[in-house]
Design a protein around this motif. Structure first.
Motif, mmCIF file in Angstrom:
data_model
loop_
_atom_site.group_PDB
_atom_site.id
_atom_site.type_symbol
_atom_site.label_atom_id
_atom_site.label_comp_id
_atom_site.label_asym_id
_atom_site.label_seq_id
_atom_site.Cartn_x
_atom_site.Cartn_y
_atom_site.Cartn_z
ATOM 1 N N ASP A 252 58.873 2.238 -26.176
ATOM 2 C CA ASP A 252 57.843 3.358 -27.332
ATOM 3 C C ASP A 252 59.027 3.996 -27.329
ATOM 4 O OD1 ASP A 252 55.685 5.018 -26.931
ATOM 5 O OD2 ASP A 252 56.190 6.145 -25.621
ATOM 6 N N GLY B 102 60.030 5.898 -30.894
ATOM 7 C CA GLY B 102 59.193 7.131 -30.955
ATOM 8 C C GLY B 102 60.062 7.895 -31.730
ATOM 9 N N ARG C 187 60.364 7.030 -34.741
ATOM 10 C CA ARG C 187 59.418 7.434 -35.885
ATOM 11 C C ARG C 187 59.426 9.327 -35.778
ATOM 12 N NH1 ARG C 187 54.680 9.246 -33.931
ATOM 13 N NH2 ARG C 187 54.993 7.539 -31.461
ATOM 14 N N LEU C 188 59.707 10.054 -34.479
ATOM 15 C CA LEU C 188 59.574 11.485 -34.926
ATOM 16 C C LEU C 188 60.562 12.340 -34.789
ATOM 17 C CD1 LEU C 188 56.818 12.501 -32.651
ATOM 18 C CD2 LEU C 188 56.112 11.756 -34.517
ATOM 19 N N ARG D 87 61.291 15.790 -36.907
ATOM 20 C CA ARG D 87 60.795 16.473 -35.857
ATOM 21 C C ARG D 87 61.290 17.315 -34.703
ATOM 22 N NH1 ARG D 87 55.207 16.617 -32.645
ATOM 23 N NH2 ARG D 87 54.947 18.849 -32.127
ATOM 24 N N TYR E 137 61.423 13.740 -27.619
ATOM 25 C CA TYR E 137 60.123 12.415 -27.620
ATOM 26 C C TYR E 137 59.445 12.603 -27.273
ATOM 27 C CZ TYR E 137 57.227 8.743 -28.027
ATOM 28 O OH TYR E 137 56.294 7.659 -28.074
ATOM 29 N N GLU E 138 59.652 12.685 -25.607
ATOM 30 C CA GLU E 138 59.122 12.596 -23.986
ATOM 31 C C GLU E 138 57.746 14.030 -24.270
ATOM 32 O OE1 GLU E 138 58.827 10.769 -20.863
ATOM 33 O OE2 GLU E 138 60.801 9.438 -21.034
ATOM 34 N N ILE F 163 57.085 15.332 -26.985
ATOM 35 C CA ILE F 163 56.094 15.859 -27.441
ATOM 36 C C ILE F 163 54.982 14.672 -27.000
ATOM 37 C CG2 ILE F 163 55.148 15.298 -30.108
ATOM 38 C CD1 ILE F 163 58.796 16.213 -30.612
ATOM 39 N N GLU F 164 55.367 12.921 -26.739
ATOM 40 C CA GLU F 164 54.484 12.668 -27.192
ATOM 41 C C GLU F 164 53.615 11.199 -25.372
ATOM 42 O OE1 GLU F 164 52.475 10.393 -29.832
ATOM 43 O OE2 GLU F 164 53.319 12.260 -30.752
ATOM 44 N N ARG F 165 54.602 11.523 -25.258
ATOM 45 C CA ARG F 165 54.320 11.440 -23.170
ATOM 46 C C ARG F 165 53.745 12.097 -22.886
ATOM 47 N NH1 ARG F 165 55.157 5.795 -23.713
ATOM 48 N NH2 ARG F 165 53.615 6.243 -21.208
ATOM 49 N N ARG F 166 51.897 12.555 -22.808
ATOM 50 C CA ARG F 166 51.705 13.633 -22.259
ATOM 51 C C ARG F 166 51.732 13.267 -20.317
ATOM 52 N NH1 ARG F 166 51.121 18.682 -24.536
ATOM 53 N NH2 ARG F 166 51.661 18.216 -26.869
#
Length: 175
Positions: free
Chosen positions: A77, A81, A84-85, A88, A119-120, A122-125
Motif C-alpha cells: 500500500d 500509494g 499513484r499519488l 500530489r 502518503y500516509e 493523505i491516505e492512511r486515516r
C-alpha cells in the motif's frame, strides 16, 4: 545536509522475533523507504520492486538474526500509494518547503522518507498523524547520523499534518 547512509543499510537494525503490528508496520515503512530510493536511483518499476522486496528483503535472514517480518500488505500500500499519488505528494512537499527549495533538490533518501510520510498523512486515516510523524523521524535518524534531516522531516510532516488532518490537531481532539 549530511550524507545519507545507503538506504539498504540503516544505522539501526529493526531486528526482533515476535514483533507486533506496530513493529511490523515500522519494518514495512523502512522497507518502503528503501524501495522508493531504489526506484528513484535505478528507475525500476513498481511491480518489479515489490517482487524483489517480497522475495529477497522483507524478513530475510541477516547474520543469523531474523529481521522483523514486514506487513506485506502495508508495504504494498505504501509503495503503490506513493507511486499513484506522487504528483500530489510532491506538490504538497514543494509547497511546504521553506525558501522555495524544491523537493527534487533534496537527498534521495530524504525524498523517499518524505514521500512515504506524506502518503500516509493523505491516505492512511487509520494511523494517527502523530504516529506517522514519529515513525518517519525515526527512519530519518536511522539514515542520517548527524545533521538537520530528522528535524526537517519532523517540521515538514508536522506542517502538512496540521493542514491535511486539521481535526487531529484541534483543541477538541486533545480531550
Amino acid at each position: 545536509m549530511t550524507a545519507a547512509r545507503k538506504p539498504d543499510a540503516p544505522r539501526r537494525d529493526a531486528r526482533s522475533s515476535g514483533a507486533g503490528k506496530a513493529n511490523r508496520r515500522g519494518a514495512s515503512r523502512l522497507a518502503a523507504v528503501q524501495a522508493l530510493y531504489q526506484m528513484d536511483v535505478a528507475g525500476t518499476d513498481l511491480l518489479a520492486t515489490i517482487a524483489e522486496f517480497e522475495q529477497h528483503r522483507l524478513g530475510s535472514e541477516i547474520e543469523g538474526d531474523r529481521l522483523i517480518d514486514a506487513d506485506v500488505g502495508f508495504f504494498r500500500d505504501l509503495l503503490g500509494g506513493v507511486v499513484r499519488l506522487q504528483r500530489r505528494i510532491d506538490t504538497e512537499v514543494d509547497q511546504s518547503l521553506e525558501g522555495g527549495w524544491p523537493l527534487r533538490r533534496l537527498d534521495m533518501t530524504l525524498r523517499a522518507i518524505l514521500r512515504a510520510g506524506v502518503y500516509e498523512l493523505i491516505e492512511r486515516r487509520d494511523v494517527p498523524a502523530r504516529v506517522i510523524i514519529s515513525e518517519y523521524v525515526d527512519i530519518a535518524r536511522a539514515f542520517f547520523d548527524e545533521g538537520d534531516e530528522p528535524g526537517l522531516v519532523n517540521a515538514l510532516l508536522d506542517r502538512l499534518a496540521r493542514r491535511i488532518r486539521q481535526a487531529e490537531f484541534s483543541p477538541d481532539a486533545a480531550r
